[in-house]
Design a protein around this motif. Structure first.
Motif, PDB file in Angstrom:
ATOM      1  N   ASN A  37       0.813  -1.222   0.000  1.00  0.00           N
ATOM      2  CA  ASN A  37       0.000   0.000   0.000  1.00  0.00           C
ATOM      3  C   ASN A  37       0.852   1.281   0.000  1.00  0.00           C
ATOM      4  OD1 ASN A  37       0.944   0.183   2.606  1.00  0.00           O
ATOM      5  ND2 ASN A  37      -1.062  -0.072   3.588  1.00  0.00           N
ATOM      6  N   GLY A  38       2.184   1.121  -0.054  1.00  0.00           N
ATOM      7  CA  GLY A  38       3.077   2.277  -0.128  1.00  0.00           C
ATOM      8  C   GLY A  38       3.604   2.770   1.210  1.00  0.00           C
ATOM      9  N   ARG A  39       3.106   2.248   2.304  1.00  0.00           N
ATOM     10  CA  ARG A  39       3.569   2.692   3.628  1.00  0.00           C
ATOM     11  C   ARG A  39       4.998   2.236   3.861  1.00  0.00           C
ATOM     12  NH1 ARG A  39      -0.483   1.704   8.343  1.00  0.00           N
ATOM     13  NH2 ARG A  39       1.068   3.043   9.300  1.00  0.00           N
ATOM     14  N   ARG A  40       5.790   3.129   4.424  1.00  0.00           N
ATOM     15  CA  ARG A  40       7.191   2.832   4.701  1.00  0.00           C
ATOM     16  C   ARG A  40       7.302   1.866   5.879  1.00  0.00           C
ATOM     17  NH1 ARG A  40       6.708   8.083   3.108  1.00  0.00           N
ATOM     18  NH2 ARG A  40       8.283   8.909   1.696  1.00  0.00           N
ATOM     19  N   ILE A  41       8.285   0.968   5.770  1.00  0.00           N
ATOM     20  CA  ILE A  41       8.572   0.016   6.846  1.00  0.00           C
ATOM     21  C   ILE A  41      10.046   0.145   7.205  1.00  0.00           C
ATOM     22  CG2 ILE A  41       8.806  -2.444   7.397  1.00  0.00           C
ATOM     23  CD1 ILE A  41       5.964  -1.494   7.408  1.00  0.00           C
ATOM     24  N   TYR A  42      10.308   0.299   8.478  1.00  0.00           N
ATOM     25  CA  TYR A  42      11.675   0.427   8.976  1.00  0.00           C
ATOM     26  C   TYR A  42      11.968  -0.734   9.920  1.00  0.00           C
ATOM     27  CZ  TYR A  42      11.008   5.221   7.347  1.00  0.00           C
ATOM     28  OH  TYR A  42      10.747   6.325   6.583  1.00  0.00           O
ATOM     29  N   HIS A  43      13.258  -0.923  10.164  1.00  0.00           N
ATOM     30  CA  HIS A  43      13.708  -1.978  11.068  1.00  0.00           C
ATOM     31  C   HIS A  43      14.688  -1.392  12.074  1.00  0.00           C
ATOM     32  CE1 HIS A  43      11.709  -5.071   8.743  1.00  0.00           C
ATOM     33  NE2 HIS A  43      12.196  -4.511   7.647  1.00  0.00           N
ATOM     34  N   GLU A  44      15.034  -2.176  13.072  1.00  0.00           N
ATOM     35  CA  GLU A  44      15.947  -1.726  14.121  1.00  0.00           C
ATOM     36  C   GLU A  44      17.264  -1.211  13.548  1.00  0.00           C
ATOM     37  OE1 GLU A  44      15.503  -1.306  17.435  1.00  0.00           O
ATOM     38  OE2 GLU A  44      13.410  -1.909  17.166  1.00  0.00           O
ATOM     39  N   GLU A  45      17.799  -1.881  12.517  1.00  0.00           N
ATOM     40  CA  GLU A  45      19.075  -1.433  11.952  1.00  0.00           C
ATOM     41  C   GLU A  45      18.942  -0.037  11.333  1.00  0.00           C
ATOM     42  OE1 GLU A  45      17.309  -4.274   8.808  1.00  0.00           O
ATOM     43  OE2 GLU A  45      17.694  -4.415  10.954  1.00  0.00           O
ATOM     44  N   ASP A  46      17.724   0.313  10.876  1.00  0.00           N
ATOM     45  CA  ASP A  46      17.505   1.669  10.369  1.00  0.00           C
ATOM     46  C   ASP A  46      17.648   2.678  11.506  1.00  0.00           C
ATOM     47  OD1 ASP A  46      16.944   0.890   7.678  1.00  0.00           O
ATOM     48  OD2 ASP A  46      14.915   0.336   8.300  1.00  0.00           O
ATOM     49  N   LEU A  47      17.122   2.334  12.671  1.00  0.00           N
ATOM     50  CA  LEU A  47      17.254   3.213  13.836  1.00  0.00           C
ATOM     51  C   LEU A  47      18.717   3.347  14.258  1.00  0.00           C
ATOM     52  CD1 LEU A  47      14.219   2.229  16.067  1.00  0.00           C
ATOM     53  CD2 LEU A  47      14.734   4.487  15.157  1.00  0.00           C
ATOM     54  N   GLU A  48      19.436   2.246  14.228  1.00  0.00           N
ATOM     55  CA  GLU A  48      20.856   2.285  14.577  1.00  0.00           C
ATOM     56  C   GLU A  48      21.616   3.196  13.618  1.00  0.00           C
ATOM     57  OE1 GLU A  48      22.144  -1.803  14.670  1.00  0.00           O
ATOM     58  OE2 GLU A  48      20.622  -2.324  16.166  1.00  0.00           O
ATOM     59  N   TRP A  49      21.334   3.067  12.329  1.00  0.00           N
ATOM     60  CA  TRP A  49      21.996   3.913  11.354  1.00  0.00           C
ATOM     61  C   TRP A  49      21.601   5.373  11.546  1.00  0.00           C
ATOM     62  CZ3 TRP A  49      25.861   5.327   8.856  1.00  0.00           C
ATOM     63  CH2 TRP A  49      25.773   6.355   7.943  1.00  0.00           C
ATOM     64  N   LEU A  50      20.320   5.634  11.801  1.00  0.00           N
ATOM     65  CA  LEU A  50      19.877   7.017  12.008  1.00  0.00           C
ATOM     66  C   LEU A  50      20.603   7.664  13.179  1.00  0.00           C
ATOM     67  CD1 LEU A  50      16.045   6.792  11.354  1.00  0.00           C
ATOM     68  CD2 LEU A  50      17.699   8.163  10.076  1.00  0.00           C
ATOM     69  N   ALA A  51      20.861   6.891  14.232  1.00  0.00           N
ATOM     70  CA  ALA A  51      21.593   7.423  15.383  1.00  0.00           C
ATOM     71  C   ALA A  51      22.997   7.859  14.952  1.00  0.00           C
ATOM     72  CB  ALA A  51      21.664   6.384  16.502  1.00  0.00           C
ATOM     73  N   ILE A  52      23.647   7.060  14.133  1.00  0.00           N
ATOM     74  CA  ILE A  52      24.980   7.412  13.635  1.00  0.00           C
ATOM     75  C   ILE A  52      24.885   8.589  12.673  1.00  0.00           C
ATOM     76  CG2 ILE A  52      26.905   6.599  12.196  1.00  0.00           C
ATOM     77  CD1 ILE A  52      26.257   3.747  13.321  1.00  0.00           C
ATOM     78  N   CYS A  53      23.954   8.518  11.760  1.00  0.00           N
ATOM     79  CA  CYS A  53      23.792   9.545  10.739  1.00  0.00           C
ATOM     80  C   CYS A  53      23.509  10.917  11.356  1.00  0.00           C
ATOM     81  CB  CYS A  53      22.668   9.137   9.787  1.00  0.00           C
ATOM     82  SG  CYS A  53      22.512  10.178   8.332  1.00  0.00           S
ATOM     83  N   THR A  54      22.653  10.954  12.361  1.00  0.00           N
ATOM     84  CA  THR A  54      22.338  12.249  12.980  1.00  0.00           C
ATOM     85  C   THR A  54      23.548  12.806  13.730  1.00  0.00           C
ATOM     86  OG1 THR A  54      21.322  11.135  14.880  1.00  0.00           O
ATOM     87  CG2 THR A  54      19.843  11.886  13.127  1.00  0.00           C
ATOM     88  N   LYS A  55      24.381  11.935  14.279  1.00  0.00           N
ATOM     89  CA  LYS A  55      25.620  12.409  14.933  1.00  0.00           C
ATOM     90  C   LYS A  55      26.580  12.958  13.883  1.00  0.00           C
ATOM     91  CE  LYS A  55      24.677  11.591  19.168  1.00  0.00           C
ATOM     92  NZ  LYS A  55      24.255  12.675  20.009  1.00  0.00           N
ATOM     93  N   LEU A  56      26.673  12.287  12.755  1.00  0.00           N
ATOM     94  CA  LEU A  56      27.528  12.791  11.685  1.00  0.00           C
ATOM     95  C   LEU A  56      27.046  14.167  11.233  1.00  0.00           C
ATOM     96  CD1 LEU A  56      28.021   9.533   9.569  1.00  0.00           C
ATOM     97  CD2 LEU A  56      29.654  10.589  11.160  1.00  0.00           C
ATOM     98  N   ARG A  57      25.734  14.315  11.065  1.00  0.00           N
ATOM     99  CA  ARG A  57      25.179  15.615  10.646  1.00  0.00           C
ATOM    100  C   ARG A  57      25.406  16.683  11.707  1.00  0.00           C
ATOM    101  NH1 ARG A  57      24.955  18.096   6.913  1.00  0.00           N
ATOM    102  NH2 ARG A  57      23.045  19.231   7.240  1.00  0.00           N
ATOM    103  N   SER A  58      25.139  16.346  12.967  1.00  0.00           N
ATOM    104  CA  SER A  58      25.288  17.353  14.021  1.00  0.00           C
ATOM    105  C   SER A  58      26.752  17.735  14.239  1.00  0.00           C
ATOM    106  CB  SER A  58      24.649  16.881  15.327  1.00  0.00           C
ATOM    107  OG  SER A  58      25.384  15.827  15.893  1.00  0.00           O
TER     108      SER A  58
END
Length: 149
Positions: A37-58
């Motif tokens: 139906n087009g809804r996005r699905i995320y997994h725990e590894e996506d959250l782990e990467w986002l934590a790293i990615c946001t630190k890189l950005r900040s």
């Protein structure tokens, strides 16, 4: 465990808008999966990467550099030296920025002490004021000798 975009937003601290932006910019380590139906699905590894990615950005890493890192990681083994070089380059950038911020903090602490001292002595009116006729002279003194102001 599958996570919705709202759950990822809540757990990551990022807005739904920011998550969509990260996806558009290719900043996820893995492509965001979607249900039929087009809804996005995320997994725990996506959250782990986002934590790293946001630190890189900040820490000031550019979107282009994050994308470059992700592309290298997606390629798999064999380019670890390139990834390491990229990370070291950014590490040096962060260390330089920290030194600059410490220098700025030292100046601010110095100025705070001067103001606290003048206020405590009831001499706040003796602090530099650009509306005084000697403003140009005081301005020069402030730049050259910050301990005087």
């Amino acid at each position: 465990m599958d996570l919705s975009i709202g759950e990822v937003a809540q757990r990551s601290g990022l807005s739904v808008h920011a998550l969509r932006f990260y996806e558009r910019e290719g900043l996820f380590a893995n492509p965001v999966r979607r249900l039929p139906n087009g809804r996005r699905i995320y997994h725990e590894e996506d959250l782990e990467w986002l934590a790293i990615c946001t630190k890189l950005r900040s820490s000031g890493m550019s979107l282009a550099m994050i994308r470059q890192y992700i592309e290298l990681a997606r390629q798999g083994p064999g380019n670890e030296h390139e990834r390491l070089q990229l990370l070291r380059q950014h590490e040096n950038h962060v260390e330089t920025r920290i030194r600059e911020l410490r220098d700025a903090l030292d100046v601010m602490r110095h100025k705070v002490r001067i103001y606290e001292d003048h206020v405590a002595r009831g001499e706040a009116d003796r602090l530099w004021n650009p509306s005084h006729s000697d403003a140009a002279q005081a301005s020069t003194r402030q730049v050259c000798h910050p301990e005087d102001t």
